[in-house]
Design a protein around this motif. Structure first.
Motif, PDB file in Angstrom:
ATOM      1  N   ALA A  42       3.094  10.602 -13.109  1.00  0.00           N
ATOM      2  CA  ALA A  42       3.639   9.874 -14.263  1.00  0.00           C
ATOM      3  C   ALA A  42       4.827   8.998 -13.874  1.00  0.00           C
ATOM      4  CB  ALA A  42       4.028  10.855 -15.365  1.00  0.00           C
ATOM      5  N   VAL A  43       5.690   9.498 -12.999  1.00  0.00           N
ATOM      6  CA  VAL A  43       6.858   8.720 -12.561  1.00  0.00           C
ATOM      7  C   VAL A  43       6.398   7.464 -11.826  1.00  0.00           C
ATOM      8  CG1 VAL A  43       8.882   8.711 -11.032  1.00  0.00           C
ATOM      9  CG2 VAL A  43       8.382  10.726 -12.417  1.00  0.00           C
ATOM     10  N   GLU A  44       5.458   7.631 -10.896  1.00  0.00           N
ATOM     11  CA  GLU A  44       4.980   6.500 -10.103  1.00  0.00           C
ATOM     12  C   GLU A  44       4.202   5.492 -10.965  1.00  0.00           C
ATOM     13  OE1 GLU A  44       4.590   4.149  -6.700  1.00  0.00           O
ATOM     14  OE2 GLU A  44       5.962   5.755  -7.235  1.00  0.00           O
ATOM     15  N   ILE A  45       3.406   5.978 -11.909  1.00  0.00           N
ATOM     16  CA  ILE A  45       2.659   5.072 -12.797  1.00  0.00           C
ATOM     17  C   ILE A  45       3.630   4.245 -13.628  1.00  0.00           C
ATOM     18  CG2 ILE A  45       1.095   4.951 -14.778  1.00  0.00           C
ATOM     19  CD1 ILE A  45      -0.327   7.416 -13.574  1.00  0.00           C
ATOM     20  N   THR A  46       4.674   4.895 -14.123  1.00  0.00           N
ATOM     21  CA  THR A  46       5.696   4.172 -14.895  1.00  0.00           C
ATOM     22  C   THR A  46       6.331   3.094 -14.030  1.00  0.00           C
ATOM     23  OG1 THR A  46       6.152   6.162 -16.203  1.00  0.00           O
ATOM     24  CG2 THR A  46       7.826   4.428 -16.224  1.00  0.00           C
ATOM     25  N   ARG A  47       6.682   3.448 -12.800  1.00  0.00           N
ATOM     26  CA  ARG A  47       7.286   2.479 -11.884  1.00  0.00           C
ATOM     27  C   ARG A  47       6.341   1.307 -11.613  1.00  0.00           C
ATOM     28  NH1 ARG A  47       7.135   0.535  -7.213  1.00  0.00           N
ATOM     29  NH2 ARG A  47       5.492   1.871  -6.425  1.00  0.00           N
ATOM     30  N   LEU A  48       5.059   1.613 -11.399  1.00  0.00           N
ATOM     31  CA  LEU A  48       4.075   0.560 -11.142  1.00  0.00           C
ATOM     32  C   LEU A  48       3.918  -0.363 -12.351  1.00  0.00           C
ATOM     33  CD1 LEU A  48       1.361   2.661  -9.274  1.00  0.00           C
ATOM     34  CD2 LEU A  48       2.687   0.758  -8.299  1.00  0.00           C
ATOM     35  N   LEU A  49       3.800   0.223 -13.530  1.00  0.00           N
ATOM     36  CA  LEU A  49       3.656  -0.584 -14.744  1.00  0.00           C
ATOM     37  C   LEU A  49       4.824  -1.550 -14.908  1.00  0.00           C
ATOM     38  CD1 LEU A  49       2.315   2.087 -17.255  1.00  0.00           C
ATOM     39  CD2 LEU A  49       1.196  -0.089 -16.724  1.00  0.00           C
ATOM     40  N   VAL A  50       6.036  -1.039 -14.728  1.00  0.00           N
ATOM     41  CA  VAL A  50       7.228  -1.879 -14.900  1.00  0.00           C
ATOM     42  C   VAL A  50       7.350  -2.912 -13.782  1.00  0.00           C
ATOM     43  CG1 VAL A  50       9.763  -1.865 -14.996  1.00  0.00           C
ATOM     44  CG2 VAL A  50       8.448  -0.154 -16.273  1.00  0.00           C
ATOM     45  N   SER A  51       7.001  -2.544 -12.550  1.00  0.00           N
ATOM     46  CA  SER A  51       7.125  -3.511 -11.458  1.00  0.00           C
ATOM     47  C   SER A  51       6.053  -4.602 -11.535  1.00  0.00           C
ATOM     48  CB  SER A  51       7.101  -2.820 -10.098  1.00  0.00           C
ATOM     49  OG  SER A  51       5.844  -2.257  -9.833  1.00  0.00           O
ATOM     50  N   TYR A  52       4.874  -4.262 -11.996  1.00  0.00           N
ATOM     51  CA  TYR A  52       3.808  -5.263 -12.128  1.00  0.00           C
ATOM     52  C   TYR A  52       3.958  -6.112 -13.389  1.00  0.00           C
ATOM     53  CZ  TYR A  52       0.658  -4.005  -8.276  1.00  0.00           C
ATOM     54  OH  TYR A  52       0.082  -3.831  -7.039  1.00  0.00           O
ATOM     55  N   TYR A  53       4.382  -5.503 -14.494  1.00  0.00           N
ATOM     56  CA  TYR A  53       4.314  -6.182 -15.791  1.00  0.00           C
ATOM     57  C   TYR A  53       5.645  -6.351 -16.512  1.00  0.00           C
ATOM     58  CZ  TYR A  53      -0.535  -4.891 -14.983  1.00  0.00           C
ATOM     59  OH  TYR A  53      -1.776  -4.717 -14.431  1.00  0.00           O
ATOM     60  N   LYS A  54       6.747  -5.909 -15.946  1.00  0.00           N
ATOM     61  CA  LYS A  54       8.052  -5.903 -16.612  1.00  0.00           C
ATOM     62  C   LYS A  54       7.972  -4.959 -17.818  1.00  0.00           C
ATOM     63  CE  LYS A  54       9.437  -9.019 -13.740  1.00  0.00           C
ATOM     64  NZ  LYS A  54       9.476  -8.410 -12.439  1.00  0.00           N
ATOM     65  N   GLU A  55       9.089  -4.585 -18.386  1.00  0.00           N
ATOM     66  CA  GLU A  55       9.103  -3.525 -19.393  1.00  0.00           C
ATOM     67  C   GLU A  55       8.315  -3.854 -20.661  1.00  0.00           C
ATOM     68  OE1 GLU A  55      13.121  -2.219 -20.068  1.00  0.00           O
ATOM     69  OE2 GLU A  55      13.097  -1.008 -18.246  1.00  0.00           O
ATOM     70  N   ASP A  56       8.548  -5.028 -21.251  1.00  0.00           N
ATOM     71  CA  ASP A  56       7.885  -5.345 -22.526  1.00  0.00           C
ATOM     72  C   ASP A  56       6.363  -5.347 -22.397  1.00  0.00           C
ATOM     73  OD1 ASP A  56      10.121  -5.537 -24.150  1.00  0.00           O
ATOM     74  OD2 ASP A  56      10.408  -7.670 -23.743  1.00  0.00           O
ATOM     75  N   TYR A  57       5.858  -6.070 -21.410  1.00  0.00           N
ATOM     76  CA  TYR A  57       4.399  -6.146 -21.257  1.00  0.00           C
ATOM     77  C   TYR A  57       3.839  -4.809 -20.764  1.00  0.00           C
ATOM     78  CZ  TYR A  57      -0.245  -7.955 -20.136  1.00  0.00           C
ATOM     79  OH  TYR A  57      -1.617  -8.152 -20.069  1.00  0.00           O
ATOM     80  N   ALA A  58       4.615  -4.046 -19.999  1.00  0.00           N
ATOM     81  CA  ALA A  58       4.170  -2.728 -19.537  1.00  0.00           C
ATOM     82  C   ALA A  58       3.895  -1.806 -20.719  1.00  0.00           C
ATOM     83  CB  ALA A  58       5.214  -2.104 -18.612  1.00  0.00           C
ATOM     84  N   VAL A  59       4.736  -1.863 -21.736  1.00  0.00           N
ATOM     85  CA  VAL A  59       4.525  -1.057 -22.950  1.00  0.00           C
ATOM     86  C   VAL A  59       3.238  -1.500 -23.638  1.00  0.00           C
ATOM     87  CG1 VAL A  59       5.420  -0.590 -25.275  1.00  0.00           C
ATOM     88  CG2 VAL A  59       6.957  -0.485 -23.296  1.00  0.00           C
ATOM     89  N   GLU A  60       3.038  -2.806 -23.732  1.00  0.00           N
ATOM     90  CA  GLU A  60       1.813  -3.329 -24.351  1.00  0.00           C
ATOM     91  C   GLU A  60       0.570  -2.880 -23.578  1.00  0.00           C
ATOM     92  OE1 GLU A  60      -0.217  -7.687 -25.176  1.00  0.00           O
ATOM     93  OE2 GLU A  60       1.977  -7.569 -25.096  1.00  0.00           O
ATOM     94  N   VAL A  61       0.615  -2.998 -22.267  1.00  0.00           N
ATOM     95  CA  VAL A  61      -0.517  -2.591 -21.412  1.00  0.00           C
ATOM     96  C   VAL A  61      -0.792  -1.104 -21.587  1.00  0.00           C
ATOM     97  CG1 VAL A  61      -1.271  -2.271 -19.015  1.00  0.00           C
ATOM     98  CG2 VAL A  61      -0.245  -4.443 -19.718  1.00  0.00           C
ATOM     99  N   ALA A  62       0.248  -0.283 -21.484  1.00  0.00           N
ATOM    100  CA  ALA A  62       0.076   1.167 -21.628  1.00  0.00           C
ATOM    101  C   ALA A  62      -0.510   1.500 -23.002  1.00  0.00           C
ATOM    102  CB  ALA A  62       1.408   1.883 -21.426  1.00  0.00           C
ATOM    103  N   GLY A  63      -0.023   0.842 -24.033  1.00  0.00           N
ATOM    104  CA  GLY A  63      -0.545   1.081 -25.383  1.00  0.00           C
ATOM    105  C   GLY A  63      -2.010   0.725 -25.508  1.00  0.00           C
TER     106      GLY A  63
END
Length: 149
Positions: free
Chosen positions: A50-71
């Motif tokens: 979970a920690v690494e997935i969160t890091r990957l999401l934020v590094s690839y998509y930045k925080e705002d879009y990472a939340v959208e992608v995860a959702g």
């Protein structure tokens, strides 16, 4: 200090558990991000927690879009409650319910009743231009009524 978007993202991913995390990674691997973003490579996701997935999401998509992608991935997994909670906690619009507003227009056209008792005539079309009201560039401007009888 309140939680950051990254904190909420991590909390949500952590709630998936082992089986859900595996499905999340698979769905995320097949997710097609919007233009300008690259998908996360499977080699980086395969053994991620979970920690690494969160890091990957934020590094690839930045925080705002990472939340959208995860959702969106959560919704694809039928984890709509988790997606809703993530969107609510981060102040983001709910993914599936988010709609692009219809274009607005300063003109309004009202079509008058064509007669409820009349049967529509197949093959009957309006021909020729519809006259515009004085000072108007086209029919329908300024709330004109157009009678389609």
């Amino acid at each position: 200090m309140g939680k950051t978007l990254r904190d909420h993202l991590f909390d949500t991913i952590r709630e998936l558990g082992k089986s859900g995390l595996k499905t999340f990674k698979d769905k995320l691997n097949n997710f097609q991000p919007k233009e300008g973003y690259n998908p996360i490579r499977w080699g980086e996701l395969e053994n991620a927690d979970a920690v690494e997935i969160t890091r990957l999401l934020v590094s690839y998509y930045k925080e705002d879009y990472a939340v959208e992608v995860a959702g969106k991935v959560l919704e694809d997994m039928d984890e709509k409650k988790l997606a809703h909670n993530l969107f609510q906690a981060t102040g983001k619009a709910t993914g599936g319910a988010q709609q692009t507003p219809a274009p607005t227009s300063s003109t309004r056209t009202r079509v008058t009743d064509i007669g409820a008792q009349q049967e529509p005539q197949v093959g009957h079309f309006l021909t020729g231009p519809i006259p515009a009201s004085p000072g108007s560039s086209r029919a329908g401007d300024s709330g004109d009524e157009i009678d389609l009888r």
